[in-house]
Scaffold this motif. Structure first.
Motif, PDB file in Angstrom:
ATOM      1  N   HIS A  17       0.982  -1.184   0.182  1.00  0.00           N
ATOM      2  CA  HIS A  17       0.014   0.034  -0.011  1.00  0.00           C
ATOM      3  C   HIS A  17       0.916   1.284   0.034  1.00  0.00           C
ATOM      4  O   HIS A  17       1.241   1.766   0.946  1.00  0.00           O
ATOM      5  N   HIS A  19       1.212   4.764  -2.351  1.00  0.00           N
ATOM      6  CA  HIS A  19       0.930   5.509  -3.548  1.00  0.00           C
ATOM      7  C   HIS A  19       2.225   6.179  -4.207  1.00  0.00           C
ATOM      8  O   HIS A  19       3.002   6.982  -3.477  1.00  0.00           O
ATOM      9  N   HIS A 203      -9.580   1.056  -0.449  1.00  0.00           N
ATOM     10  CA  HIS A 203      -9.232   1.801   1.122  1.00  0.00           C
ATOM     11  C   HIS A 203     -10.715   1.789   1.916  1.00  0.00           C
ATOM     12  O   HIS A 203     -11.915   2.103   1.327  1.00  0.00           O
ATOM     13  N   HIS A 227      -5.681   0.119   5.026  1.00  0.00           N
ATOM     14  CA  HIS A 227      -6.336   0.672   6.032  1.00  0.00           C
ATOM     15  C   HIS A 227      -6.975  -0.418   6.986  1.00  0.00           C
ATOM     16  O   HIS A 227      -6.581  -1.308   7.775  1.00  0.00           O
ATOM     17  N   ASP A 284       1.900   4.011   3.004  1.00  0.00           N
ATOM     18  CA  ASP A 284       0.753   4.915   2.348  1.00  0.00           C
ATOM     19  C   ASP A 284       1.395   5.834   1.218  1.00  0.00           C
ATOM     20  O   ASP A 284       1.577   5.735   0.009  1.00  0.00           O
ATOM     21  N   ASP A 285       1.451   7.125   1.715  1.00  0.00           N
ATOM     22  CA  ASP A 285       1.990   8.203   1.054  1.00  0.00           C
ATOM     23  C   ASP A 285       3.366   8.872   1.841  1.00  0.00           C
ATOM     24  O   ASP A 285       3.390   9.599   2.509  1.00  0.00           O
TER      25      ASP A 285
HETATM   26 ZN    ZN Z   1      -3.632   4.890   0.615  1.00  0.00          ZN
END
Ligand code: ZN
Ligand code: HPA
Length: 351
Positions: A17, A19, A203, A227, A284-285
């Protein structure tokens, strides 16, 4: 550097996960916005000034502001060459952290919103070319459909995804504003994705509660949940995840900074793990949250322990979309490297 750090730096890592746009280095973001004379902030319908100092360009107060920061980053990525640079720098950062495998999100509907004349296929091709050149690591792409643009846009984006298999696109995801754009709007989109042989993830249980996780599973037939931590609000949803062996891609720093989970307490990933849910640890980011996959692994190691972290990494192999033989090979390689790293770096933390 303590033993946890030494250990975590050495071990192989997997992104399930992450981005790609959210991995854009702050320095590169600044350069691109300067080049184009645009703000580092995006607010719909208005011009706002944004900070230009490195350590503040990615500041946001809550989930909504985070989504707008993600949009600002996507606005700064204007040409296929920008996407190539994004991917090239991502690969450099990933290799430095010993990432061996990743399934990375891209959000072409956000790119198109800001750059209607951008050739999306060309941009994805530019990314794929850089990812293929990474030696020692392999990457696939998941096209993250953005809830906020509605079902018609989602269908167009999924059609695009179905045409990009040659560029390593293996699935679709669902991101954006989970509370205002629920799963049922996208039932047909995900059915179409499945009919095209695309894997489906979503998500959920981030900006909305446990029912949203159930909807992602029942309505969208998501194979993994991004998540998903708010599943803990309903034991029957936790049980559903456990029984169906649906992995949760848990991103602790992201959850703290968007307000999904309280910063006052340890992240509830241990509760999910203890309940028998398949947990993976993800970033994630990473640039936007000023973290890294190494940082997230370190958080897990310190808070839940090294043995649990090792399990989460092997969970990521199992939950990946690799074929059976590739999974087996990767599991073998990672298990051996975890053992070697443990023997070298862990004294007291294991004892
Ligand atoms: Zn995400
Ligand atoms: N949630 C929703 N949308 C997103 C995220 C996220 O974690 N990251 C990028 N877009």
């Amino acid at each position: 550097m303590d033993e946890f750090q030494r250990y975590v730096e050495r071990i192989p890592k997997i992104h399930l996960h992450c981005h790609l746009e959210g991995s854009l280095r702050a320095q590169t973001f600044l350069e691109l916005t300067e080049r184009d004379g645009i703000s580092t902030r995006y607010r719909p319908g208005e011009d706002v000034a944004g900070p230009r100092d490195l350590d503040r360009v990615y500041a946001f107060a809550d989930f909504q502001e985070f989504l707008l920061t993600f949009a600002a980053v996507s606005r700064a990525l204007a040409t296929p060459a920008d996407y190539a640079r994004l991917a090239r720098e991502f690969v450099d950062d990933a290799r430095a952290q010993r990432v061996v495998y990743g399934e990375l999100f891209i959000s072409p509907s956000v790119w198109a919103f800001f750059h209607p004349r951008l050739d999306l296929g060309e941009a994805v091709s530019a990314i794929a070319g850089e990812l293929k050149a990474a030696d020692g690591a392999e990457f696939r792409l998941i096209v993250d459909v953005t809830r906020n643009f509605g079902a018609e846009s989602a269908m167009r984006t999924t059609l695009l995804a179905s045409q990009l298999e040659d560029h390593g696109v293996i699935g679709v995801g669902l991101g954006g504003d989970e509370a205002r754009f629920p799963a049922d709007l996208f039932e047909d989109v995900f059915a179409f994705a499945r009919s095209q042989g695309l894997h489906c993830v979503a998500h959920a249980g981030e900006a909305a509660g446990a029912e949203s996780v159930r909807a992602a599973i029942d309505i969208l037939r998501a194979e993994r949940i991004g998540h998903g931590v708010r599943a803990l609000e309903d034991p029957s949803v936790v049980e559903l995840l456990r029984e169906r062996k649906i992995a949760l891609e848990v991103c602790p720093t992201s959850n703290f900074l968007t307000g999904t989970t309280s910063r006052e307490r340890p992240h509830p990933l241990q509760d999910l793990d203890a309940a028998g849910v398949c947990v993976t640890i993800d970033a994630d980011d990473p640039a936007l949250f000023e973290t890294s996959i190494t940082g997230e692994y370190l958080y897990a190691a310190r808070n839940v322990g090294v043995d649990a972290l090792n399990r989460f990494i092997l969970n990521a192999v199992d939950a990946s979309f690799l074929d059976r033989e590739s999974k087996q090979a990767l599991r073998g390689r990672i298990s051996a490297e975890l053992r070697a790293a443990g023997a070298n770096a862990l004294g007291d933390v294991r004892a």
